[in-house]
Design an enzyme around this catalytic site. Structure first.
Site, mmCIF file in Angstrom:
data_model
loop_
_atom_site.group_PDB
_atom_site.id
_atom_site.type_symbol
_atom_site.label_atom_id
_atom_site.label_comp_id
_atom_site.label_asym_id
_atom_site.label_seq_id
_atom_site.Cartn_x
_atom_site.Cartn_y
_atom_site.Cartn_z
ATOM 1 N N LYS A 129 0.783 -1.228 -0.013
ATOM 2 C CA LYS A 129 0.052 -0.002 -0.014
ATOM 3 C C LYS A 129 0.771 1.302 -0.002
ATOM 4 O O LYS A 129 0.517 2.312 0.223
ATOM 5 C CB LYS A 129 -0.780 0.165 1.256
ATOM 6 C CG LYS A 129 -2.063 -0.916 1.207
ATOM 7 C CD LYS A 129 -2.706 -0.698 2.494
ATOM 8 C CE LYS A 129 -3.921 -1.546 2.800
ATOM 9 N NZ LYS A 129 -4.764 -1.215 3.867
ATOM 10 N N LYS B 273 2.938 2.170 2.361
ATOM 11 C CA LYS B 273 2.801 2.741 3.699
ATOM 12 C C LYS B 273 4.004 1.855 4.761
ATOM 13 O O LYS B 273 4.218 0.610 4.203
ATOM 14 C CB LYS B 273 1.601 2.503 4.214
ATOM 15 C CG LYS B 273 0.413 3.284 3.426
ATOM 16 C CD LYS B 273 -0.945 2.957 4.052
ATOM 17 C CE LYS B 273 -2.042 3.668 3.218
ATOM 18 N NZ LYS B 273 -3.366 3.186 3.722
HETATM 19 N N1 CTP Z 1 -11.280 -2.381 7.881
HETATM 20 C C1 CTP Z 1 -12.583 -1.999 8.180
HETATM 21 N N2 CTP Z 1 -12.784 -0.624 8.608
HETATM 22 C C2 CTP Z 1 -11.816 0.083 8.908
HETATM 23 C C3 CTP Z 1 -10.469 -0.290 8.713
HETATM 24 C C4 CTP Z 1 -10.236 -1.555 7.954
HETATM 25 O O1 CTP Z 1 -13.623 -2.662 7.863
HETATM 26 N N3 CTP Z 1 -11.846 1.381 9.580
HETATM 27 C C5 CTP Z 1 -10.789 -3.630 7.051
HETATM 28 C C6 CTP Z 1 -10.393 -3.583 5.474
HETATM 29 O O2 CTP Z 1 -11.316 -3.383 5.020
HETATM 30 C C7 CTP Z 1 -9.583 -4.881 5.494
HETATM 31 C C8 CTP Z 1 -9.140 -5.125 7.122
HETATM 32 O O3 CTP Z 1 -9.905 -4.297 8.041
HETATM 33 O O4 CTP Z 1 -10.693 -5.994 5.272
HETATM 34 C C9 CTP Z 1 -7.408 -5.146 7.220
HETATM 35 O O5 CTP Z 1 -7.362 -3.538 7.025
HETATM 36 P P1 CTP Z 1 -5.808 -3.040 7.274
HETATM 37 O O6 CTP Z 1 -5.392 -2.721 5.773
HETATM 38 O O7 CTP Z 1 -5.080 -3.938 8.256
HETATM 39 O O8 CTP Z 1 -6.534 -1.682 8.076
HETATM 40 P P2 CTP Z 1 -6.487 -0.371 7.693
HETATM 41 O O9 CTP Z 1 -6.924 0.447 9.001
HETATM 42 O O10 CTP Z 1 -7.470 0.058 6.515
HETATM 43 O O11 CTP Z 1 -4.954 0.004 7.285
HETATM 44 P P3 CTP Z 1 -4.395 1.252 6.539
HETATM 45 O O12 CTP Z 1 -5.124 2.583 6.889
HETATM 46 O O13 CTP Z 1 -2.880 1.082 6.818
HETATM 47 O O14 CTP Z 1 -4.792 1.341 5.030
#
Ligand code: CTP
Length: 132
Positions: free
Chosen positions: A42, A44
């Protein structure tokens, strides 16, 4: 027994992660969670080391098994690592090129892709911003 799979980076574990995992476990008998080595896919960086993220996820009561994820969730299935019945993911992935591809790949396999509502208001990216 229905096996479910979902993957994530789970950096700075938050309620969006928990909501997804809890909902997933309610839809299957045995939940496997894949943790990404890092967030480079990503573009990141993660705050929390891989082993700690895996340890946190492993100790959530809804999680039956934790594995290191593959870059593609489909590889977990087609390489035979976990022959899951359901692939769970947040709704932010619906309609993305990656999940459109998975929809095609899984069309004739019996695997169902289930999208759960994305939890608004929190994400690892937001938390990392606050910490920085
Ligand atoms: N997810 C979710 N709700 C959020 C954040 C994440 O439902 N607020 C879900 C994503 O859709 C994915 C899973 O959690 O299926 C794992 O997401 P991850 O990438 O680990 O978390 P993020 O918080 O979205 O990470 P980043 O901000 O680094 O992209």
């Amino acid at each position: 027994m229905k096996i479910g799979y979902l993957s994530g980076t789970f950096d700075l574990f938050h309620i969006g992660h928990l909501n997804l995992i809890r909902r997933a476990k309610h839809c299957c008998d045995y939940l496997v969670v894949g943790v990404h080595r890092d967030a480079s896919h990503k573009g990141k960086e993660t705050f929390i080391p891989l082993e700690e993220r895996m340890d946190i996820v492993r100790n959530i009561k809804y999680v039956d098994k934790v594995i290191l994820s593959e870059r593609e969730d489909s590889d977990i299935y087609f390489k035979g690592i976990v022959k899951y019945d359901y692939l769970f993911v947040g709704s932010d992935y619906k309609g993305t090129p990656r999940f459109n591809r998975y929809e095609e790949l899984f069309k004739d396999t019996g695997v169902k892709i289930i999208y759960f509502p994305y939890t608004e208001g929190t994400s690892s990216t937001q938390l990392r911003k606050v910490i920085s």
